[in-house]
Design a protein around this motif. Sequence first.
Motif, PDB file in Angstrom:
ATOM      1  N   GLY A 109       0.656  -1.165  -0.006  1.00 39.64           N
ATOM      2  CA  GLY A 109       0.059  -0.032  -0.155  1.00 39.64           C
ATOM      3  C   GLY A 109       0.894   1.286  -0.158  1.00 39.64           C
ATOM      4  N   TRP A 110       1.805   1.282   0.500  1.00 35.90           N
ATOM      5  CA  TRP A 110       2.756   2.373   0.618  1.00 35.90           C
ATOM      6  C   TRP A 110       3.815   2.486  -0.346  1.00 35.90           C
ATOM      7  CZ3 TRP A 110       3.458   2.053   6.541  1.00 35.90           C
ATOM      8  CH2 TRP A 110       2.258   2.735   7.321  1.00 35.90           C
ATOM      9  N   GLY A 111       3.979   1.541  -1.253  1.00 33.91           N
ATOM     10  CA  GLY A 111       4.712   1.353  -2.287  1.00 33.91           C
ATOM     11  C   GLY A 111       5.282  -0.107  -2.323  1.00 33.91           C
ATOM     12  N   PRO A 112       6.064  -0.679  -3.356  1.00 32.49           N
ATOM     13  CA  PRO A 112       6.221  -2.098  -3.568  1.00 32.49           C
ATOM     14  C   PRO A 112       7.013  -2.771  -2.670  1.00 32.49           C
ATOM     15  CG  PRO A 112       6.812  -0.696  -5.567  1.00 32.49           C
ATOM     16  CD  PRO A 112       6.643   0.301  -4.383  1.00 32.49           C
ATOM     17  N   THR A 113       6.340  -3.750  -1.888  1.00 37.76           N
ATOM     18  CA  THR A 113       7.013  -4.519  -0.905  1.00 37.76           C
ATOM     19  C   THR A 113       8.070  -5.411  -1.354  1.00 37.76           C
ATOM     20  OG1 THR A 113       4.942  -4.375   0.601  1.00 37.76           O
ATOM     21  CG2 THR A 113       6.511  -6.240   1.049  1.00 37.76           C
ATOM     22  N   MET A 114       9.096  -5.653  -0.674  1.00 39.99           N
ATOM     23  CA  MET A 114      10.281  -6.603  -1.104  1.00 39.99           C
ATOM     24  C   MET A 114       9.885  -7.980  -0.548  1.00 39.99           C
ATOM     25  SD  MET A 114      13.788  -4.473  -0.253  1.00 39.99           S
ATOM     26  CE  MET A 114      13.305  -4.261   1.522  1.00 39.99           C
ATOM     27  N   TYR A 115       8.846  -8.722  -1.424  1.00 45.32           N
ATOM     28  CA  TYR A 115       8.428  -9.836  -1.003  1.00 45.32           C
ATOM     29  C   TYR A 115       9.642 -10.904  -1.270  1.00 45.32           C
ATOM     30  CZ  TYR A 115       3.666  -7.824  -1.386  1.00 45.32           C
ATOM     31  OH  TYR A 115       2.868  -7.026  -1.290  1.00 45.32           O
ATOM     32  N   PRO A 116       9.691 -12.265  -0.468  1.00 45.57           N
ATOM     33  CA  PRO A 116       8.751 -12.395   0.759  1.00 45.57           C
ATOM     34  C   PRO A 116       9.215 -11.718   1.748  1.00 45.57           C
ATOM     35  CG  PRO A 116      10.378 -13.826   0.438  1.00 45.57           C
ATOM     36  CD  PRO A 116      10.631 -13.158  -0.789  1.00 45.57           C
ATOM     37  N   CYS A 117       8.283 -11.240   2.615  1.00 44.06           N
ATOM     38  CA  CYS A 117       8.129 -10.245   3.650  1.00 44.06           C
ATOM     39  C   CYS A 117       7.672 -10.899   4.945  1.00 44.06           C
ATOM     40  CB  CYS A 117       7.524  -9.060   3.177  1.00 44.06           C
ATOM     41  SG  CYS A 117       7.601  -7.750   4.663  1.00 44.06           S
ATOM     42  N   CYS A 118       8.179 -10.763   5.942  1.00 44.30           N
ATOM     43  CA  CYS A 118       7.714 -11.116   7.187  1.00 44.30           C
ATOM     44  C   CYS A 118       7.532  -9.897   8.021  1.00 44.30           C
ATOM     45  CB  CYS A 118       8.448 -12.100   8.149  1.00 44.30           C
ATOM     46  SG  CYS A 118       7.947 -12.860   9.896  1.00 44.30           S
ATOM     47  N   VAL A 119       6.343  -9.770   8.233  1.00 42.73           N
ATOM     48  CA  VAL A 119       5.657  -8.369   8.877  1.00 42.73           C
ATOM     49  C   VAL A 119       5.878  -8.491  10.312  1.00 42.73           C
ATOM     50  CG1 VAL A 119       4.595  -7.400   7.031  1.00 42.73           C
ATOM     51  CG2 VAL A 119       3.412  -8.693   8.770  1.00 42.73           C
ATOM     52  N   HIS A 165      20.947   6.594   6.857  1.00 47.73           N
ATOM     53  CA  HIS A 165      20.367   5.142   6.750  1.00 47.73           C
ATOM     54  C   HIS A 165      19.286   4.773   7.612  1.00 47.73           C
ATOM     55  CE1 HIS A 165      20.383   0.902   6.096  1.00 47.73           C
ATOM     56  NE2 HIS A 165      20.406   0.740   7.397  1.00 47.73           N
ATOM     57  N   PHE A 166      18.133   4.312   7.256  1.00 47.93           N
ATOM     58  CA  PHE A 166      16.957   3.845   7.942  1.00 47.93           C
ATOM     59  C   PHE A 166      16.622   2.472   7.374  1.00 47.93           C
ATOM     60  CE2 PHE A 166      12.779   3.015   9.030  1.00 47.93           C
ATOM     61  CZ  PHE A 166      12.467   3.506  10.119  1.00 47.93           C
ATOM     62  N   ALA A 167      16.732   1.255   8.479  1.00 44.90           N
ATOM     63  CA  ALA A 167      16.212   0.109   8.005  1.00 44.90           C
ATOM     64  C   ALA A 167      15.119  -0.180   9.050  1.00 44.90           C
ATOM     65  CB  ALA A 167      17.247  -0.875   7.952  1.00 44.90           C
ATOM     66  N   GLY A 168      13.872  -0.511   8.376  1.00 48.75           N
ATOM     67  CA  GLY A 168      12.685  -1.059   9.099  1.00 48.75           C
ATOM     68  C   GLY A 168      13.165  -2.454   9.834  1.00 48.75           C
ATOM     69  N   THR A 169      12.240  -2.577  10.710  1.00 51.16           N
ATOM     70  CA  THR A 169      12.590  -3.842  11.425  1.00 51.16           C
ATOM     71  C   THR A 169      11.822  -5.129  10.370  1.00 51.16           C
ATOM     72  OG1 THR A 169      12.181  -2.833  13.542  1.00 51.16           O
ATOM     73  CG2 THR A 169      11.726  -5.202  13.377  1.00 51.16           C
ATOM     74  N   TYR A 170      11.105  -4.812   9.559  1.00 58.99           N
ATOM     75  CA  TYR A 170      10.977  -5.615   8.316  1.00 58.99           C
ATOM     76  C   TYR A 170      10.827  -4.598   7.053  1.00 58.99           C
ATOM     77  CZ  TYR A 170       6.061  -4.165   9.168  1.00 58.99           C
ATOM     78  OH  TYR A 170       4.934  -3.381   8.941  1.00 58.99           O
ATOM     79  N   ASN A 171      10.960  -5.450   5.958  1.00 59.86           N
ATOM     80  CA  ASN A 171      10.896  -4.866   4.759  1.00 59.86           C
ATOM     81  C   ASN A 171      11.924  -3.759   4.329  1.00 59.86           C
ATOM     82  OD1 ASN A 171       9.463  -4.832   1.969  1.00 59.86           O
ATOM     83  ND2 ASN A 171       8.642  -3.008   2.624  1.00 59.86           N
TER      84      ASN A 171
END
Length: 359
Positions: free
Chosen positions: A57-67, A121-127
């Motif tokens: 919804g906020w842009g293309p997700t890097m599947y496979p993704c564990c949220v 740099h910012f990395a989310g806890t997932y994706n």
Amino acid sequence: MSTDYKFEGWMGLDASSIEGKMQWKEFEPKAWEETDVDIKITHSGICGSDLHTLRSGWGPTMYPCCVGHEIVGEAVRVGSEVKHIKVGDRVGVGAQGESCTGRKGPCAECAASNEPYCTKHFAGTYNGVFMNGDKSYGGYALYNRSPAHFAVKIPDAIPSAHAAPMMCGGVTVYSPLKHYGAGPGKTVGIIGIGGLGHFGVLFAKALGADRVVAISRKADKRADALKLGADEYVATAEDTEWMANNKRSLDLIVCTVSSSKMPINDYVGLLKVDGTMIQVGAPEDGALTIPAFTLIANRVKLGGSLIGSPDTIREMLELAAAKGVKPWVEERPMKEANKAIVDMEAGDARYRYVLVNEQ
């Protein structure tokens, strides 16, 4: 060093996963570094961000993704360079997995404990992608590996099921409430009484605001909002006089609504002169727009806020422990994660679901 546990979790393989089609699979965590911590997950809150990400919804997700970025569990492996956590500690991880903090030459924001606004740099806890090039995987799982700088110890007074949704949902509203001065002498409005909004009411009261006004479209959450601690409730779709009755009555508004169709012009009209409205809901359906004259004529400020730093999370947890803040949560078995996200998408949560691993 090898481990005797596997990293397995619910994986979204494409946008249809939002329909309850996540699949349980093994995944490869980030390569181990001595600044990391491995967490045996006991509780993982379901956040609206998870739904946005599962459906791209906020842009293309890097599947496979564990949220899942409201993680609480036991530290089972701790890097040699980690000083604030030891094996066996109960710890939590929120929505941010990494910034330039701890690396050579941290930016000014990280040096000032403003890691969510890191310029490097910012990395989310997932994706997300860590600085070593590996993907990040979240908390709908058995184990999580994260840089330990973003893991915080959970106070004994807070149950894990309560702490989990505070890791993102709680701090997302606590941070602007604290930063913009919600406290004695202030009147505070919380727009949207859902997962974030119910935390907004709880923390505005815990911070000592004189008056807290819960604002929602319909009247069906009035009783809940008042029980959470709100002093007043405004149902905008059912009270034709809501604007006239509440104009210029609030010092601070925190808006949790994630829709570009909300009447933002009317909401800003609720602010006193020199008041502030902070947006934390992130719409998928377009940008927020407001006539410039509304801001000019009322001398008000419109801004935004993103999650919270590890220090802010610790501060929030200390307040929650001291004031007995108790979010409204419903525990769901981790094995029923697909059903839980479908229920969350349908708006059935009152007000946060927390997935619980059985072992």
